[in-house]
Every structure is written in C-alpha cells, then in structure tokens.
Design a protein around this motif. Sequence first.
Motif, PDB file in Angstrom:
ATOM      1  N   LEU A 234      41.080   6.799 -10.592  1.00  0.00           N
ATOM      2  CA  LEU A 234      42.135   6.153  -9.812  1.00  0.00           C
ATOM      3  C   LEU A 234      41.992   6.612  -8.378  1.00  0.00           C
ATOM      4  O   LEU A 234      41.932   7.818  -8.101  1.00  0.00           O
ATOM      5  N   ARG A 235      41.937   5.669  -7.446  1.00  0.00           N
ATOM      6  CA  ARG A 235      41.776   6.008  -6.031  1.00  0.00           C
ATOM      7  C   ARG A 235      43.108   6.531  -5.496  1.00  0.00           C
ATOM      8  O   ARG A 235      43.975   5.765  -5.072  1.00  0.00           O
ATOM      9  N   CYS A 236      43.254   7.848  -5.512  1.00  0.00           N
ATOM     10  CA  CYS A 236      44.500   8.488  -5.110  1.00  0.00           C
ATOM     11  C   CYS A 236      44.228   9.978  -4.958  1.00  0.00           C
ATOM     12  O   CYS A 236      43.358  10.528  -5.638  1.00  0.00           O
ATOM     13  N   THR A 237      44.932  10.655  -4.069  1.00  0.00           N
ATOM     14  CA  THR A 237      44.774  12.097  -3.938  1.00  0.00           C
ATOM     15  C   THR A 237      45.573  12.803  -5.019  1.00  0.00           C
ATOM     16  O   THR A 237      46.572  12.278  -5.513  1.00  0.00           O
ATOM     17  N   MET A 238      45.150  13.998  -5.372  1.00  0.00           N
ATOM     18  CA  MET A 238      45.858  14.782  -6.383  1.00  0.00           C
ATOM     19  C   MET A 238      47.280  15.092  -5.921  1.00  0.00           C
ATOM     20  O   MET A 238      48.241  15.025  -6.708  1.00  0.00           O
ATOM     21  N   LYS A 239      47.429  15.432  -4.656  1.00  0.00           N
ATOM     22  CA  LYS A 239      48.750  15.771  -4.122  1.00  0.00           C
ATOM     23  C   LYS A 239      49.715  14.607  -4.265  1.00  0.00           C
ATOM     24  O   LYS A 239      50.848  14.773  -4.743  1.00  0.00           O
ATOM     25  N   HIS A 240      49.279  13.422  -3.875  1.00  0.00           N
ATOM     26  CA  HIS A 240      50.174  12.263  -3.925  1.00  0.00           C
ATOM     27  C   HIS A 240      50.494  11.884  -5.375  1.00  0.00           C
ATOM     28  O   HIS A 240      51.629  11.524  -5.684  1.00  0.00           O
ATOM     29  N   PHE A 241      49.482  11.983  -6.249  1.00  0.00           N
ATOM     30  CA  PHE A 241      49.731  11.639  -7.652  1.00  0.00           C
ATOM     31  C   PHE A 241      50.778  12.571  -8.259  1.00  0.00           C
ATOM     32  O   PHE A 241      51.693  12.118  -8.949  1.00  0.00           O
ATOM     33  N   ALA A 245      54.110  11.211  -9.761  1.00  0.00           N
ATOM     34  CA  ALA A 245      54.194  11.200 -11.216  1.00  0.00           C
ATOM     35  C   ALA A 245      54.955  12.398 -11.779  1.00  0.00           C
ATOM     36  O   ALA A 245      54.935  12.622 -12.993  1.00  0.00           O
ATOM     37  N   SER A 246      55.621  13.137 -10.910  1.00  0.00           N
ATOM     38  CA  SER A 246      56.371  14.310 -11.377  1.00  0.00           C
ATOM     39  C   SER A 246      57.429  13.919 -12.399  1.00  0.00           C
ATOM     40  O   SER A 246      57.622  14.604 -13.418  1.00  0.00           O
ATOM     41  N   GLU A 247      58.119  12.806 -12.159  1.00  0.00           N
ATOM     42  CA  GLU A 247      59.168  12.368 -13.079  1.00  0.00           C
ATOM     43  C   GLU A 247      58.601  11.861 -14.400  1.00  0.00           C
ATOM     44  O   GLU A 247      59.348  11.707 -15.369  1.00  0.00           O
ATOM     45  N   LYS A 248      57.293  11.611 -14.443  1.00  0.00           N
ATOM     46  CA  LYS A 248      56.647  11.154 -15.673  1.00  0.00           C
ATOM     47  C   LYS A 248      56.165  12.333 -16.519  1.00  0.00           C
ATOM     48  O   LYS A 248      55.549  12.137 -17.564  1.00  0.00           O
ATOM     49  N   GLY A 249      56.440  13.559 -16.055  1.00  0.00           N
ATOM     50  CA  GLY A 249      56.078  14.740 -16.836  1.00  0.00           C
ATOM     51  C   GLY A 249      54.815  15.441 -16.398  1.00  0.00           C
ATOM     52  O   GLY A 249      54.362  16.377 -17.071  1.00  0.00           O
ATOM     53  N   PHE A 250      54.222  15.028 -15.272  1.00  0.00           N
ATOM     54  CA  PHE A 250      52.978  15.649 -14.825  1.00  0.00           C
ATOM     55  C   PHE A 250      53.278  16.860 -13.947  1.00  0.00           C
ATOM     56  O   PHE A 250      54.129  16.817 -13.057  1.00  0.00           O
ATOM     57  N   ILE A 251      52.554  17.938 -14.197  1.00  0.00           N
ATOM     58  CA  ILE A 251      52.731  19.195 -13.481  1.00  0.00           C
ATOM     59  C   ILE A 251      51.368  19.637 -12.943  1.00  0.00           C
ATOM     60  O   ILE A 251      50.385  19.695 -13.688  1.00  0.00           O
ATOM     61  N   ARG A 252      51.336  19.967 -11.671  1.00  0.00           N
ATOM     62  CA  ARG A 252      50.093  20.467 -11.104  1.00  0.00           C
ATOM     63  C   ARG A 252      49.920  21.933 -11.486  1.00  0.00           C
ATOM     64  O   ARG A 252      50.817  22.755 -11.279  1.00  0.00           O
ATOM     65  N   VAL A 253      48.755  22.274 -12.032  1.00  0.00           N
ATOM     66  CA  VAL A 253      48.511  23.640 -12.485  1.00  0.00           C
ATOM     67  C   VAL A 253      47.314  24.281 -11.791  1.00  0.00           C
ATOM     68  O   VAL A 253      47.013  25.454 -12.021  1.00  0.00           O
ATOM     69  N   HIS A 254      46.640  23.502 -10.949  1.00  0.00           N
ATOM     70  CA  HIS A 254      45.424  23.996 -10.298  1.00  0.00           C
ATOM     71  C   HIS A 254      45.155  23.097  -9.102  1.00  0.00           C
ATOM     72  O   HIS A 254      45.692  21.987  -9.016  1.00  0.00           O
ATOM     73  N   VAL A 285      42.520  23.431 -20.032  1.00  0.00           N
ATOM     74  CA  VAL A 285      42.668  23.151 -18.603  1.00  0.00           C
ATOM     75  C   VAL A 285      43.032  24.446 -17.892  1.00  0.00           C
ATOM     76  O   VAL A 285      43.978  25.140 -18.294  1.00  0.00           O
ATOM     77  N   ALA A 286      42.292  24.778 -16.845  1.00  0.00           N
ATOM     78  CA  ALA A 286      42.521  26.025 -16.114  1.00  0.00           C
ATOM     79  C   ALA A 286      43.843  25.973 -15.350  1.00  0.00           C
ATOM     80  O   ALA A 286      44.211  24.939 -14.789  1.00  0.00           O
ATOM     81  N   ILE A 287      44.547  27.104 -15.324  1.00  0.00           N
ATOM     82  CA  ILE A 287      45.795  27.245 -14.577  1.00  0.00           C
ATOM     83  C   ILE A 287      45.582  28.295 -13.491  1.00  0.00           C
ATOM     84  O   ILE A 287      45.167  29.419 -13.785  1.00  0.00           O
ATOM     85  N   SER A 288      45.846  27.931 -12.261  1.00  0.00           N
ATOM     86  CA  SER A 288      45.719  28.875 -11.156  1.00  0.00           C
ATOM     87  C   SER A 288      47.015  29.668 -10.998  1.00  0.00           C
ATOM     88  O   SER A 288      48.112  29.144 -11.199  1.00  0.00           O
ATOM     89  N   ARG A 289      46.886  30.943 -10.643  1.00  0.00           N
ATOM     90  CA  ARG A 289      48.088  31.775 -10.467  1.00  0.00           C
ATOM     91  C   ARG A 289      48.984  31.254  -9.351  1.00  0.00           C
ATOM     92  O   ARG A 289      50.172  31.549  -9.326  1.00  0.00           O
ATOM     93  N   GLU A 293      54.174  30.051 -11.338  1.00  0.00           N
ATOM     94  CA  GLU A 293      55.633  30.084 -11.328  1.00  0.00           C
ATOM     95  C   GLU A 293      56.242  28.688 -11.382  1.00  0.00           C
ATOM     96  O   GLU A 293      57.246  28.461 -12.065  1.00  0.00           O
ATOM     97  N   SER A 294      55.653  27.739 -10.651  1.00  0.00           N
ATOM     98  CA  SER A 294      56.181  26.374 -10.671  1.00  0.00           C
ATOM     99  C   SER A 294      56.030  25.763 -12.055  1.00  0.00           C
ATOM    100  O   SER A 294      56.890  25.003 -12.519  1.00  0.00           O
ATOM    101  N   LEU A 295      54.956  26.111 -12.763  1.00  0.00           N
ATOM    102  CA  LEU A 295      54.753  25.624 -14.123  1.00  0.00           C
ATOM    103  C   LEU A 295      55.820  26.209 -15.050  1.00  0.00           C
ATOM    104  O   LEU A 295      56.420  25.489 -15.845  1.00  0.00           O
ATOM    105  N   LYS A 296      56.064  27.507 -14.923  1.00  0.00           N
ATOM    106  CA  LYS A 296      57.061  28.140 -15.767  1.00  0.00           C
ATOM    107  C   LYS A 296      58.442  27.582 -15.519  1.00  0.00           C
ATOM    108  O   LYS A 296      59.228  27.371 -16.468  1.00  0.00           O
ATOM    109  N   SER A 297      58.774  27.298 -14.248  1.00  0.00           N
ATOM    110  CA  SER A 297      60.092  26.757 -13.929  1.00  0.00           C
ATOM    111  C   SER A 297      60.274  25.359 -14.499  1.00  0.00           C
ATOM    112  O   SER A 297      61.382  24.986 -14.907  1.00  0.00           O
TER     113      SER A 297
END
Length: 302
Positions: A234-241, A245-254, A285-289, A293-297
């Motif tokens: 999909l032609r889109c940046t990770m940040k914008h996605f 898509a945050s309300e769709k359940g997607f969480i950035r982990v890396h 899937v790798a999780i960056s430190r 915290e944002s993942l845990k929250s």
Amino acid sequence: MGSSDEKLSQFFRNTERYHKWAAFLLLVIYLFLNNSINAASDWTELSRDSNNSTALWEPYLWEYSSALATALLVVPLIYFIRKLDTHSFRARTWLLWHFAFASLFSIAHVTLMVAFRELCYLLSDKEYNFGPIANEFFYEYRKDLWGYITLITFYYIIMFSYRRLIGEASVIREHDERVEVNGARGNPSTSGMPDNLLVKKLNREFLVKLSDVYWVEASGNYINLHTSKSTFPLRCTMKHFCESASEKGFIRVHRSFAIQYTFINNIAFEESGDGTAILLDGTEVAISRRYKESLKSRLTPS
C-alpha cells in the motif's frame, strides 16, 4: 483469480526477501554479457588495423571496468531514487532531480572506471591514456545519460509490474469511492482508514478487509499489509497508516512494524527493553523499546 496466477503471486510474496539480490544478480549478468559483446566487437575493429598494438585483454578491461563501476553505483542510485519518490514534485522539478542524479552518476562512473583501469595497467608493461579529458568525458557522459534513462525506465516498469503481480492495495471509501491521494507519498486524505481496501492484481480487482491484516511492515515508500494468506503493498507511510488505523486496532511497535492487537498471542520482553510479539498465526514481530510503553498502555484496560 485463477489458481496459477495466485500461485505465482504467492511465490513472489514468499521469496520477497531475495528479490533485491536476484535483481542485482540479473543486472550483473546483463552487464557482463553486454560488455563482453562490446569488448569482442572492439577487438574485431582493432584487429583489422595492421598497425594495431592493442593487446587482446585491453578491450575487455575497458568494458569490464565500466561494468564494475556501474554495478557498484546502482545500489546507492536506486536508494536515492526511492527517497526521491517519497516526495511530491512537479514534473519539471522531478526531471531536474533525475538530471542531477544522471550527472552525478556519470561523474562517479567515469572516475571509478578510470581508477580501475589505471590500477590494472600498473600490473602490465603498458600505459593507459584516457585521452583529452573534456572530449572523453563528454563522450562518456552521453553514453551514461542514455544508460541512466534506460535503467530508470526499466526500474519503474518493473516496480509497477511487480506491485500488480503481488497485488497492490489502495484506499477506498465505504461505498467503493476512491479516496483522493495527497501527492506522490500516497497518503490517504481521510482522517481514518476505511474497513476495506481495493487490491489490483494483474487485470482484476477485489476487496481486502483491514480487519484481516495481522501486521504491517515498512518497505520504502510503501507498507506491506500481511494477512494470513497474502501480502499486499500500500502506497502510504508507516507513520500515517498508524495514525489513520489506530482506531482499527493497529499499534506501532517498531520503526518498521505495526501489529493489530487482536491477533497478538503473547509478548516477551528482554532485559534491554526490546521484545517480540507472537501473533496467532505464529509470526514473530520485533518490538522496539521505544514503543514498549505505548504498546502496554494500549493493551492495558482503562
């Protein structure tokens, strides 16, 4: 979609990590064969002269030094072209950037080519003479400019065909209305991602539910959407996605990965703070430190 088409698409998706190396290897083979033919032609012309003092190895050195310089420059060249394509430019500005890249490519190519030749000639009893710098550089520049145009043309054709083959996704509205796109980045103009994505594969179109996407991977100016069966760019940046898509359940982990939390099976963290998320399909899937915290929250009930 026919089974043979899907099998071919799946094969390309499964071997994706090898594609860059395969493309580079094919380029090296092409350069070797093409320059071998050029060297043989040069030798044929030289041997027709009764006063020829050129050794047989010299035309091959000239051609192979050019091929080696080209091969070494292709990787950084493609890198900067991919960076260029992440920005929105008018056609004139885009062409000027490519003209600048072509000029820098030619300067670097001639410099490396001559350096390789000089080094090789040091091992022989012959002396290398590049000739009048201005005239010879202009001659090489014309060849390099045409070579650059050919390379870039093939690059864009191959990338377009490749994305169509594995199935390229685009954002649509709920009622099959195509979302307008902001510039060359391809970021959707809506505040949130819709439930469905339109996928173009070969000469067909079909819908993919965003809820079926397990995890997302950054890939240049695209992101790869991984479902249980397929992967779609999909032609889109990770940040914008992730923002859309945050309300769709997607969480950035890396920096390069995002996951849909409903598909998480378990998470393991190391002492360093980095970790790994195991999804329901077994994907790790790798999780960056940085995102720990944002993942845990997000996963902790309020």
